[in-house]
Scaffold this motif. Sequence first.
Motif, PDB file in Angstrom:
ATOM      1  N   GLU A  73      42.366 -19.485 -61.412  1.00  0.00           N
ATOM      2  CA  GLU A  73      41.765 -20.782 -61.048  1.00  0.00           C
ATOM      3  C   GLU A  73      41.130 -21.436 -62.275  1.00  0.00           C
ATOM      4  N   LEU A  74      40.458 -20.636 -63.079  1.00  0.00           N
ATOM      5  CA  LEU A  74      39.844 -21.184 -64.302  1.00  0.00           C
ATOM      6  C   LEU A  74      40.925 -21.698 -65.253  1.00  0.00           C
ATOM      7  N   ALA A  75      42.044 -20.971 -65.351  1.00  0.00           N
ATOM      8  CA  ALA A  75      43.134 -21.406 -66.236  1.00  0.00           C
ATOM      9  C   ALA A  75      43.740 -22.710 -65.721  1.00  0.00           C
ATOM     10  N   GLU A  76      43.856 -22.813 -64.407  1.00  0.00           N
ATOM     11  CA  GLU A  76      44.439 -24.040 -63.842  1.00  0.00           C
ATOM     12  C   GLU A  76      43.525 -25.241 -64.055  1.00  0.00           C
ATOM     13  N   ASP A  77      42.221 -24.970 -64.114  1.00  0.00           N
ATOM     14  CA  ASP A  77      41.286 -26.049 -64.488  1.00  0.00           C
ATOM     15  C   ASP A  77      41.599 -26.572 -65.885  1.00  0.00           C
ATOM     16  N   GLU A  78      42.196 -25.727 -66.698  1.00  0.00           N
ATOM     17  CA  GLU A  78      42.554 -26.156 -68.055  1.00  0.00           C
ATOM     18  C   GLU A  78      44.031 -26.506 -68.148  1.00  0.00           C
ATOM     19  N   GLU A  79      44.634 -26.808 -67.006  1.00  0.00           N
ATOM     20  CA  GLU A  79      46.018 -27.311 -66.960  1.00  0.00           C
ATOM     21  C   GLU A  79      47.058 -26.263 -67.321  1.00  0.00           C
ATOM     22  N   VAL A  80      46.700 -24.996 -67.151  1.00  0.00           N
ATOM     23  CA  VAL A  80      47.686 -23.940 -67.381  1.00  0.00           C
ATOM     24  C   VAL A  80      48.184 -23.447 -66.023  1.00  0.00           C
ATOM     25  N   GLU A  81      49.496 -23.531 -65.823  1.00  0.00           N
ATOM     26  CA  GLU A  81      50.059 -23.095 -64.552  1.00  0.00           C
ATOM     27  C   GLU A  81      50.139 -21.568 -64.520  1.00  0.00           C
ATOM     28  N   VAL A  82      49.649 -20.959 -63.451  1.00  0.00           N
ATOM     29  CA  VAL A  82      49.636 -19.498 -63.344  1.00  0.00           C
ATOM     30  C   VAL A  82      50.265 -19.072 -62.013  1.00  0.00           C
ATOM     31  N   ALA A  83      51.121 -18.089 -62.075  1.00  0.00           N
ATOM     32  CA  ALA A  83      51.609 -17.424 -60.866  1.00  0.00           C
ATOM     33  C   ALA A  83      51.195 -15.964 -60.957  1.00  0.00           C
ATOM     34  N   ALA A  84      51.190 -15.285 -59.823  1.00  0.00           N
ATOM     35  CA  ALA A  84      50.809 -13.873 -59.835  1.00  0.00           C
ATOM     36  C   ALA A  84      51.846 -13.047 -59.101  1.00  0.00           C
ATOM     37  N   ASP A  90      52.940 -23.426 -72.676  1.00  0.00           N
ATOM     38  CA  ASP A  90      53.306 -24.628 -71.921  1.00  0.00           C
ATOM     39  C   ASP A  90      54.477 -24.416 -70.973  1.00  0.00           C
ATOM     40  N   ALA A  91      54.773 -23.153 -70.657  1.00  0.00           N
ATOM     41  CA  ALA A  91      55.810 -22.887 -69.654  1.00  0.00           C
ATOM     42  C   ALA A  91      55.227 -22.084 -68.493  1.00  0.00           C
ATOM     43  N   GLY A  92      53.910 -21.938 -68.483  1.00  0.00           N
ATOM     44  CA  GLY A  92      53.269 -21.196 -67.409  1.00  0.00           C
ATOM     45  C   GLY A  92      53.039 -19.737 -67.770  1.00  0.00           C
ATOM     46  N   VAL A  93      52.195 -19.095 -66.981  1.00  0.00           N
ATOM     47  CA  VAL A  93      51.796 -17.712 -67.235  1.00  0.00           C
ATOM     48  C   VAL A  93      51.943 -16.907 -65.946  1.00  0.00           C
ATOM     49  N   LEU A  94      52.553 -15.738 -66.062  1.00  0.00           N
ATOM     50  CA  LEU A  94      52.627 -14.823 -64.917  1.00  0.00           C
ATOM     51  C   LEU A  94      51.593 -13.722 -65.090  1.00  0.00           C
ATOM     52  N   HIS A  95      50.733 -13.591 -64.096  1.00  0.00           N
ATOM     53  CA  HIS A  95      49.805 -12.460 -64.051  1.00  0.00           C
ATOM     54  C   HIS A  95      50.443 -11.317 -63.284  1.00  0.00           C
ATOM     55  N   THR A 127      37.961   0.396 -64.396  1.00  0.00           N
ATOM     56  CA  THR A 127      37.190  -0.742 -63.895  1.00  0.00           C
ATOM     57  C   THR A 127      37.961  -2.023 -64.185  1.00  0.00           C
ATOM     58  N   SER A 128      38.020  -2.929 -63.235  1.00  0.00           N
ATOM     59  CA  SER A 128      38.785  -4.167 -63.411  1.00  0.00           C
ATOM     60  C   SER A 128      38.292  -4.961 -64.611  1.00  0.00           C
ATOM     61  N   PRO A 129      39.194  -5.624 -65.317  1.00  0.00           N
ATOM     62  CA  PRO A 129      38.752  -6.553 -66.352  1.00  0.00           C
ATOM     63  C   PRO A 129      38.034  -7.727 -65.690  1.00  0.00           C
ATOM     64  N   VAL A 130      37.153  -8.364 -66.442  1.00  0.00           N
ATOM     65  CA  VAL A 130      36.401  -9.495 -65.870  1.00  0.00           C
ATOM     66  C   VAL A 130      37.216 -10.778 -66.027  1.00  0.00           C
ATOM     67  N   PRO A 131      36.924 -11.790 -65.172  1.00  0.00           N
ATOM     68  CA  PRO A 131      37.721 -13.016 -65.211  1.00  0.00           C
ATOM     69  C   PRO A 131      37.753 -13.693 -66.588  1.00  0.00           C
ATOM     70  N   ASP A 132      36.635 -13.705 -67.307  1.00  0.00           N
ATOM     71  CA  ASP A 132      36.601 -14.379 -68.613  1.00  0.00           C
ATOM     72  C   ASP A 132      37.586 -13.764 -69.600  1.00  0.00           C
ATOM     73  N   GLN A 133      37.700 -12.472 -69.494  1.00  0.00           N
ATOM     74  CA  GLN A 133      38.597 -11.715 -70.355  1.00  0.00           C
ATOM     75  C   GLN A 133      40.056 -12.037 -70.021  1.00  0.00           C
ATOM     76  N   ILE A 134      40.358 -12.069 -68.751  1.00  0.00           N
ATOM     77  CA  ILE A 134      41.716 -12.398 -68.307  1.00  0.00           C
ATOM     78  C   ILE A 134      42.034 -13.848 -68.684  1.00  0.00           C
ATOM     79  N   LEU A 135      41.031 -14.717 -68.531  1.00  0.00           N
ATOM     80  CA  LEU A 135      41.219 -16.122 -68.906  1.00  0.00           C
ATOM     81  C   LEU A 135      41.500 -16.247 -70.402  1.00  0.00           C
ATOM     82  N   ALA A 136      40.737 -15.534 -71.211  1.00  0.00           N
ATOM     83  CA  ALA A 136      40.940 -15.604 -72.668  1.00  0.00           C
ATOM     84  C   ALA A 136      42.351 -15.149 -73.038  1.00  0.00           C
TER      85      ALA A 136
END
Lengths: 331, 331
Positions: free
Chosen positions: B118-129, B96-101, B79-88
């Motif tokens: 999207e939630l991480a980017e709201d907190e100024e964390v750059e994310v690529a996937a 401060d160099a970004g996060v790759l999912h 079962t997929s992890p939930v967004p809050d878990q991935i965000l945590a």
Amino acid sequence: MRKLINAPADVVADALRGLAAAHPSLRVDPEGRTVVRADAPRPGKVALVSGGGSGHEPLHAGFVGYGMLDAAAPGEVFTSPVPDQILAATLAVHGDAGVLHVVKNYTGDVLNFRVAAELAEDEEVEVAAAVVNDDVAVEDAVHTAGRRGTGGAVFVEKIAGALAEEGARLAQVADVAREVNERTRSFGVALSSCTVPAVGEPTFRLGEDEIELGIGIHGERGRERVRMMPAAEIVDVALTAIDADVPLRGAEVLVLVNGMGGTPLMEQYIAYAAAAEWLERHGATVARSLVGPFVTSLEMAGCMISVCRLTPELTRLWDAPVETPALRWGR
Amino acid sequence: MRKLINAPADVVADALRGLAAAHPSLRVDPEGRTVVRADAPRPGKVALVSGGGSGHEPLHAGFVGYGMLDAAAPGEVFTSPVPDQILAATLAVHGDAGVLHVVKNYTGDVLNFRVAAELAEDEEVEVAAAVVNDDVAVEDAVHTAGRRGTGGAVFVEKIAGALAEEGARLAQVADVAREVNERTRSFGVALSSCTVPAVGEPTFRLGEDEIELGIGIHGERGRERVRMMPAAEIVDVALTAIDADVPLRGAEVLVLVNGMGGTPLMEQYIAYAAAAEWLERHGATVARSLVGPFVTSLEMAGCMISVCRLTPELTRLWDAPVETPALRWGR
């Protein structure tokens, strides 16, 4: 029988061809059935040779490499290697400092290693033997006088291998191997049987909701069959049996929670959580641990727990660098 | 159901407690369901976060450590992890160099990782996937639009993790992750079903002498059910399917022969021998290989073959040091 094999008669040779192709650090003879470190013999170093029936992979061939075994002699599935094979492995790796045979305590293994040692001594190669008999579950089972050799072999091979790598003499390496064996106890539980390819039928049958406590690594009978129970209770049975044999309170221990081949890693970690909690609750300190399928019984489901009461010297040797297909760290 | 568990509802938390106890190099939150490198966050380093359903161990939590993942977010079984878990997990490791999912291509995973980004980017964390979709067996299966993500995740996480460890920027790490995925194809075969603990019944049933070609890692249907065949023929089906999708002749390849959880290591090496021979016969050069259970489906029997067409740079990154519970070399 659904197995990823070509023909029952070819499983050992085919697996050895795969081992050879995957690991250039090994010199493998699929027909002669020996697996040798590619850099052997190492002059002046005590050589370690082990072996036993196939079907327990990665034991023993997966432990050939720097800091552990110099050679392994894999027999047919669940069948002792023959003396000629053990002799060939012994002669391939001896570096004029003697050879230690690490032998799990099964009647055929003990006998065939003894014959091979005599043949090697005829060729002026000094051989000592350390017998592994760590299983507390039963005495005098099928194929065994005394206790069976099981998961403790991993500890013996790693720690004695580290001492040999440091340049210790044969008597010292043999002594530490025996010391590790004496300080180690194991207990296994089967949740399913396994099927020997050449037989084609499960070795034993369990009822829908039944498990076997104290199983051997070839499916030999254990202590008793009981109803399925939670992982924490299974772990309690295993550690209670070990603790009754050698009290663990106050000890610093090395713990192996070993998957038997068909049990998912997730479940091995669930068992390890229970084992770590049990040991803490009973006054032992887990200093080192290992979780994974290291001594298997083909696709048997279940787990085995091995506990070694450490000394500072054994801990140091456990931590020493090792580089084999199945165990690797620090180098 | 005979499983080494305490209660079906507790399997993920119990396994995470075991992981925590066994690996001091990890910071594990069994309730919040995150597994993080103990030395995270690493300032200035691109962080890699992956995750997905549990039951595929060691994927992904077993790949958290130096040179691979910074964090994993394990969901319930299959079962997929939930967004809050991935965000945590994302917030715990960003330096401060970004996060790759790294996201396996299942509809739920893709969606939940996107929300977390999207939630991480709201907190100024750059994310690529980087989405992994390496399975050639089927298009648009249950739970998936397009192709499924399977064994190729190991290659993507290892190689992108190595580049991140060297200090590359987020765009570069994301590019190499996508490049590895594009150069990788996988095909799996099931010899048995698995049983999800909360369900208590096998996901599917095979006849006595039947196997399923092109299976997914959750037991989703593959291409077809056929009679049991020799390992070399099973390997031929898998590699023919991969080769039809991306020709392998002339390529230098990295090969994973992956046990699905219930297949003994001996049989995985038998399959690897057949794979190495097939590739040589078809003009490909096996430059690197890996044999073992790395992306499992609980206790499913069978194997998956993944092949990545290497470049000198990808080979260099594959060889770079790594130190995680399940993959470790060179350090």
